[in-house]
Every structure is written in C-alpha cells, then in structure tokens.
Design an enzyme around this catalytic site. Structure first.
Site, PDB file in Angstrom:
ATOM      1  N   GLY A  12       0.835  -1.206   0.000  1.00 33.15           N
ATOM      2  CA  GLY A  12       0.000   0.000   0.000  1.00 33.15           C
ATOM      3  C   GLY A  12       0.867   1.251   0.000  1.00 33.15           C
ATOM      4  N   VAL A  24      16.906   8.707  -0.289  1.00 36.83           N
ATOM      5  CA  VAL A  24      17.851   7.635  -0.645  1.00 36.83           C
ATOM      6  C   VAL A  24      18.635   8.045  -1.887  1.00 36.83           C
ATOM      7  CG1 VAL A  24      18.042   5.256  -1.499  1.00 36.83           C
ATOM      8  CG2 VAL A  24      16.486   5.775   0.401  1.00 36.83           C
ATOM      9  N   ARG A  73       0.915  -4.837  -5.527  1.00 36.27           N
ATOM     10  CA  ARG A  73       0.935  -6.093  -4.774  1.00 36.27           C
ATOM     11  C   ARG A  73       1.151  -7.165  -5.830  1.00 36.27           C
ATOM     12  NH1 ARG A  73      -2.784  -3.261  -1.322  1.00 36.27           N
ATOM     13  NH2 ARG A  73      -1.738  -3.016   0.670  1.00 36.27           N
ATOM     14  N   ASP A 104       5.248  -4.796   6.121  1.00 37.54           N
ATOM     15  CA  ASP A 104       5.730  -6.095   6.592  1.00 37.54           C
ATOM     16  C   ASP A 104       5.780  -7.133   5.470  1.00 37.54           C
ATOM     17  OD1 ASP A 104       2.994  -5.997   6.395  1.00 37.54           O
ATOM     18  OD2 ASP A 104       2.596  -7.007   8.296  1.00 37.54           O
ATOM     19  N   THR A 126       4.349   2.372   5.506  1.00 40.26           N
ATOM     20  CA  THR A 126       2.961   1.894   5.521  1.00 40.26           C
ATOM     21  C   THR A 126       2.208   2.724   6.557  1.00 40.26           C
ATOM     22  OG1 THR A 126       1.471   0.080   6.107  1.00 40.26           O
ATOM     23  CG2 THR A 126       3.644  -0.004   7.093  1.00 40.26           C
ATOM     24  N   ASP A 128      -0.030   1.722   8.417  1.00 38.15           N
ATOM     25  CA  ASP A 128      -0.530   0.890   9.520  1.00 38.15           C
ATOM     26  C   ASP A 128       0.354   0.847  10.774  1.00 38.15           C
ATOM     27  OD1 ASP A 128      -2.664   0.296   7.956  1.00 38.15           O
ATOM     28  OD2 ASP A 128      -2.103  -1.781   7.544  1.00 38.15           O
ATOM     29  N   ASP A 130       2.624  -1.254  11.477  1.00 38.66           N
ATOM     30  CA  ASP A 130       2.607  -2.637  11.971  1.00 38.66           C
ATOM     31  C   ASP A 130       3.807  -3.447  11.487  1.00 38.66           C
ATOM     32  OD1 ASP A 130       1.888  -2.651   9.297  1.00 38.66           O
ATOM     33  OD2 ASP A 130       0.415  -4.247   9.500  1.00 38.66           O
ATOM     34  N   ARG A 163     -26.358  12.064  17.452  1.00 39.48           N
ATOM     35  CA  ARG A 163     -26.247  10.710  16.892  1.00 39.48           C
ATOM     36  C   ARG A 163     -24.991  10.004  17.391  1.00 39.48           C
ATOM     37  NH1 ARG A 163     -27.106  12.532  10.630  1.00 39.48           N
ATOM     38  NH2 ARG A 163     -29.360  12.701  10.650  1.00 39.48           N
ATOM     39  N   GLY A 171      -6.569  -0.591   8.773  1.00 40.79           N
ATOM     40  CA  GLY A 171      -5.819  -1.367   9.753  1.00 40.79           C
ATOM     41  C   GLY A 171      -6.326  -2.793   9.722  1.00 40.79           C
ATOM     42  N   ARG A 172      -5.820  -3.545   8.719  1.00 45.02           N
ATOM     43  CA  ARG A 172      -6.256  -4.931   8.510  1.00 45.02           C
ATOM     44  C   ARG A 172      -5.896  -5.810   9.692  1.00 45.02           C
ATOM     45  NH1 ARG A 172      -4.398  -5.844   2.622  1.00 45.02           N
ATOM     46  NH2 ARG A 172      -2.478  -5.250   3.641  1.00 45.02           N
ATOM     47  N   GLY A 186     -10.896  12.113  20.953  1.00 40.05           N
ATOM     48  CA  GLY A 186     -11.781  11.955  22.113  1.00 40.05           C
ATOM     49  C   GLY A 186     -12.935  11.014  21.827  1.00 40.05           C
ATOM     50  N   GLU A 188     -15.473   7.833  22.041  1.00 39.38           N
ATOM     51  CA  GLU A 188     -16.052   7.115  23.182  1.00 39.38           C
ATOM     52  C   GLU A 188     -15.643   5.643  23.162  1.00 39.38           C
ATOM     53  OE1 GLU A 188     -17.560   9.652  21.778  1.00 39.38           O
ATOM     54  OE2 GLU A 188     -17.790  10.837  23.606  1.00 39.38           O
ATOM     55  N   SER A 216     -24.219  12.570  22.023  1.00 39.38           N
ATOM     56  CA  SER A 216     -23.612  12.042  20.793  1.00 39.38           C
ATOM     57  C   SER A 216     -22.316  11.312  21.152  1.00 39.38           C
ATOM     58  CB  SER A 216     -23.332  13.177  19.814  1.00 39.38           C
ATOM     59  OG  SER A 216     -22.409  14.078  20.396  1.00 39.38           O
TER      60      SER A 216
HETATM   61  N1  LIG Z   1       6.046 -14.102   2.233  1.00 41.69           N
HETATM   62  C1  LIG Z   1       6.325 -13.399   1.132  1.00 41.69           C
HETATM   63  N2  LIG Z   1       7.217 -13.851   0.220  1.00 41.69           N
HETATM   64  C2  LIG Z   1       7.504 -13.148  -0.876  1.00 41.69           C
HETATM   65  N3  LIG Z   1       6.960 -11.962  -1.187  1.00 41.69           N
HETATM   66  C3  LIG Z   1       6.064 -11.461  -0.332  1.00 41.69           C
HETATM   67  C4  LIG Z   1       5.695 -12.133   0.876  1.00 41.69           C
HETATM   68  N4  LIG Z   1       4.789 -11.380   1.525  1.00 41.69           N
HETATM   69  C5  LIG Z   1       4.586 -10.298   0.758  1.00 41.69           C
HETATM   70  N5  LIG Z   1       5.340 -10.329  -0.346  1.00 41.69           N
HETATM   71  C6  LIG Z   1       5.391  -9.350  -1.448  1.00 41.69           C
HETATM   72  O1  LIG Z   1       5.242  -8.030  -0.925  1.00 41.69           O
HETATM   73  C7  LIG Z   1       4.106  -7.415  -1.521  1.00 41.69           C
HETATM   74  C8  LIG Z   1       3.527  -6.387  -0.592  1.00 41.69           C
HETATM   75  O2  LIG Z   1       3.033  -7.027   0.578  1.00 41.69           O
HETATM   76  P1  LIG Z   1       1.731  -6.472   1.336  1.00 41.69           P
HETATM   77  O3  LIG Z   1       1.557  -7.287   2.563  1.00 41.69           O
HETATM   78  O4  LIG Z   1       0.612  -6.404   0.375  1.00 41.69           O
HETATM   79  O5  LIG Z   1       2.069  -4.950   1.640  1.00 41.69           O
HETATM   80  P2  LIG Z   1       3.000  -4.276   2.731  1.00 41.69           P
HETATM   81  O6  LIG Z   1       4.404  -4.484   2.336  1.00 41.69           O
HETATM   82  O7  LIG Z   1       2.612  -2.846   2.644  1.00 41.69           O
HETATM   83  O8  LIG Z   1       2.663  -4.922   4.041  1.00 41.69           O
HETATM   84  C9  LIG Z   1       3.192  -8.577  -1.872  1.00 41.69           C
HETATM   85  O9  LIG Z   1       2.258  -8.258  -2.855  1.00 41.69           O
HETATM   86  C10 LIG Z   1       4.205  -9.580  -2.396  1.00 41.69           C
HETATM   87  O10 LIG Z   1       4.624  -9.263  -3.700  1.00 41.69           O
HETATM   88  O1  LIG Z   2      -7.159  -1.642  -0.767  1.00 42.15           O
HETATM   89  P1  LIG Z   2      -5.757  -2.095  -0.813  1.00 42.15           P
HETATM   90  O2  LIG Z   2      -4.845  -1.156  -1.514  1.00 42.15           O
HETATM   91  O3  LIG Z   2      -5.595  -3.469  -1.303  1.00 42.15           O
HETATM   92  O4  LIG Z   2      -5.223  -2.148   0.688  1.00 42.15           O
HETATM   93  C1  LIG Z   2      -5.916  -1.855   1.850  1.00 42.15           C
HETATM   94  C2  LIG Z   2      -4.952  -2.023   2.991  1.00 42.15           C
HETATM   95  O5  LIG Z   2      -3.802  -1.248   2.780  1.00 42.15           O
HETATM   96  C3  LIG Z   2      -3.431  -0.580   3.964  1.00 42.15           C
HETATM   97  O6  LIG Z   2      -3.802   0.769   3.823  1.00 42.15           O
HETATM   98  C4  LIG Z   2      -1.933  -0.640   4.148  1.00 42.15           C
HETATM   99  O7  LIG Z   2      -1.568  -1.981   4.252  1.00 42.15           O
HETATM  100  P2  LIG Z   2      -0.155  -2.501   3.817  1.00 42.15           P
HETATM  101  O8  LIG Z   2       0.842  -1.784   4.630  1.00 42.15           O
HETATM  102  O9  LIG Z   2      -0.183  -3.956   4.130  1.00 42.15           O
HETATM  103  O10 LIG Z   2       0.004  -2.233   2.371  1.00 42.15           O
HETATM  104  C5  LIG Z   2      -4.246  -1.265   5.069  1.00 42.15           C
HETATM  105  O11 LIG Z   2      -4.516  -0.457   6.173  1.00 42.15           O
HETATM  106  C6  LIG Z   2      -5.481  -1.622   4.301  1.00 42.15           C
HETATM  107  O12 LIG Z   2      -6.132  -2.706   4.889  1.00 42.15           O
HETATM  108 MG   LIG Z   3       1.302  -4.615   5.690  1.00 43.87          MG
END
Ligand SMILES: Nc1ncnc2c1ncn2[C@@H]1O[C@H](COP(=O)(O)OP(=O)(O)O)[C@@H](O)[C@H]1O
Ligand SMILES: O=P(O)(O)OC[C@H]1O[C@](O)(COP(=O)(O)O)[C@@H](O)[C@@H]1O
Ligand SMILES: [Mg+2]
Length: 320
Positions: A12, A24, A73, A104, A126, A128, A130, A163, A171-172, A186, A188, A216
C-alpha cells in the site's frame, strides 16, 4: 568502486514514500553511487522495469503523497522461482543492493530475495505502523492526522443531530491508526483487532452515557476488528440511539506527508544508505527508543512494537 543501487516501493502506498525515494537517491548520489528506480514494486522488478534516477528526477516530490515509482501487490513474488529470476536480473544489471520501501509483506519479499544473494535494505513505509523492528513506519503520522481531521468534521454532525457516529478506519491487522486517532479525537469507543470486540458492552456503554446526558458519541472501528457496517447495524438493533456510518477509505492513504513523516523519511533514507556503505545487509531500518537503527530481519522479528494497552484503557475511561 562505485556502488550501484536500486529502489522500489511496494504494498500500500503511504504519504512520505516520495520523500524516502528523494532521500535515498540524493544521499546515495552524494556518495558518488549510481541509483536506479524500479517501477511498480516487485511486479515491475519481474518485468525488468528500471529507470536511472538523478538528482533532478526526484525534485518536486518531497511534498507529494503516493509514490512516483508506483507500487503494486505482486502475487507472483510469493513463488521462489520468480524471486530467483528477479535476483538474476539484478545481478546481471550489476545492482549491488536493493532498497525496498514498504510494509511487513514487502519485508518478507526482500528477505526472500536476499536468500539468492541480493543485498537488501527495507525502509518501513505503511500507514498501519505494523512492522517488526521499528516503533514507527513512514506514513502513520500523516494518516492519523487525516483521520483526526475527518473525525472532527463528522463530530460536528454527530453533535448537532445527537447521533452515534461509527467511523471505520484502515488497519487490517493492527489498531494503531484507530487507537491514536481515537485518542486524539476523544472517541467514546475504539475497536481494534488486538482486543476482543464485545458489541454488547459497546451498546451498554453508549446507552449508559446517553442516560447521563451524553447526546452524541464517536465509535472508531479498525477494519481488522469488525466492519463499520456490522457495528453500526448492531448498535441500531440493540439501542434506541440514532446511528450512522462513515467508512473513511483511501482518504487515509493520500495527501502530503506531515512534517514528522517527511523528516523521518530523510533520517531513514540516510540510515539505509550509511548501513549499505558500512557493508551491512538484509536489515530493516527502524526507530527504536528514539534512535534510527538497522536491524537484521531475523533479529527484527523479536522487536514487535505492541499496541499501547494503557492508551487503549485510557481512551475508554476518558470517553465516558
Ligand atoms: N512471504 C512473502 N514472500 C515473498 N513476497 C512477499 C511475501 N509477503 C509479501 N510479499 C510481497 O510483498 C508485496 C507487498 O506485501 P503487502 O503485505 O501487500 O504490503 P506491505 O508491504 O505494505 O505490508 C506482496 O504483494 C508480495 O509481492
Ligand atoms: O485496498 P488495498 O490497496 O488493497 O489495501 C488496503 C490495505 O492497505 C493498507 O492501507 C496498508 O496496508 P499494507 O501496509 O499492508 O500495504 C491497510 O490499512 C489496508 O487494509
Ligand atoms: Mg502490511
């Protein structure tokens, strides 16, 4: 010997990715290295889409959201054979290191590539927040501020019409955006994937607050915890409170990076290039206890920054 490196963005998009590309590129050029951009993440790598990057190529992008290199992706990259092909391409091109800006999943991809002898460095990008090995990912601060300003606008209507406003945020698998924005706004109630969701308790709290003249309320739902739809429908069905739903969606991923994100982008970029210059390899760049550090992927797995439990408790105490 001149170092030749390539950069790509993956997963993303996040505000500040462009600032990292600029950082870079220019920091590496200052060391007399050659820099190339790979377009469309791992997808573009498999299609051998590579362009040279000079100082001027990365001008006028520091303030722009998204990524000038595009992102993707790439399902094929999960296959070992494809990663082997990608490694062979980079070796044939004389690329000595690949800098990956992503989340990640992108880090797992980079780790997979490093198994074929490619030196990789991952810069967390990202919204997220995470990722293992860092307490901060580029884009998070901007996304939280975008959510905050949206929630503040929605609050005006929630207050005026008395409301419950249910707001679904991204945030998957992590609740950092929901919690941080919920605290700042703030809210609830904040629902996150890290803690069990009990909609019965949510309704009890909202009804009790309403009886105590709170007319609300704001309920923030991270998409990985539940859907806004489900939460809003449940509240409607189990209380007498007028409830509506907003799904914030992609507004959260766009826009100019905040000052914090743009500054961190430069610091992470510097650390990635300096680490390569020091012959480090296969590390994730991260912020840990206020220091920007490079940590090998395997080691980074032990450093997973948890959601702040105190903040989660506090937001609900203050929201009563
Ligand atoms: N276990 C894996 N092995 C190889 N490539 C991976 C793996 N996990 C993710 N990737 C590659 O990284 C890309 C991005 O991962 P994704 O989880 O969608 O986003 P983010 O890097 O933002 O978390 C995936 O579409 C894939 O090409
Ligand atoms: O709609 P998309 O582009 O497939 O991705 C939605 C996801 O991407 C994010 O915005 C970012 O996620 P990643 O860091 O895994 O790419 C998540 O919060 C959301 O769930
Ligand atoms: Mg991710």
């Amino acid at each position: 010997m001149t170092k030749k490196i390539a950069i790509l963005t993956s997963g993303g998009d996040a505000p500040g990715m462009n600032a990292v590309i600029r950082g870079v590129t220019r920091y590496a050029l200052a060391k007399q290295w050659q820099v190339y951009g790979i377009v469309r993440g791992y997808e573009g790598l498999l299609h051998q889409e590579m362009i040279p990057l000079g100082r001027r190529d990365v001008g006028e992008i520091i303030h722009r959201g998204g990524t000038m290199l595009r992102t993707a992706r790439c399902a094929a990259f999960y296959q070992e054979e494809k990663r082997r092909e990608a490694a062979a391409f980079l070796q044939n091109q004389g690329i000595e290191a690949l800098v990956v800006i992503g989340g990640d999943g992108s880090m797992r991809g980079a780790q997979g590539l490093s198994a074929y002898g490619i030196v990789t460095m991952v810069i967390p990008g990202t919204i997220d927040n995470d990722m293992a090995g860092t307490q901060y990912t580029i884009g998070f601060d901007t996304a939280v501020n975008t959510v905050l300003s949206s929630v503040n606008k929605i609050r005006d209507t929630a207050f005026s019409h008395e409301r419950v406003a249910v707001i679904e945020v991204m945030g998957r698998s992590a609740g950092f955006i929901a919690l941080e924005a919920g605290m700042a706004a703030g809210a609830e109630v904040v629902l996150v994937p890290e803690y069990a969701v009990n909609l019965e308790d949510v309704c009890t709290q909202l009804s009790r607050s309403h009886e105590q003249k709170k007319m609300s309320s704001i309920v923030i739902v991270a998409e990985g915890a539940s859907t806004g739809n489900e939460v809003a429908a449940y509240i409607k069905a189990h209380t007498s409170l007028e409830t509506n739903l907003t799904v914030l969606g992609y507004v959260q991923r766009g826009g100019s990076p905040s000052a914090y994100d743009a500054v961190m982008a430069g610091r992470f970029a510097q650390c990635a290039v300096d680490s390569l210059a020091a012959h480090k390899k296969n590390c994730v760049i991260g912020l840990w206890e206020q220091q920007v550090v490079a940590t090998p992927y395997e080691e980074a797995q032990a450093f997973r920054y948890p959601l702040d439990h105190n903040l989660y408790t506090l937001v609900h105490i203050l929201g009563r």
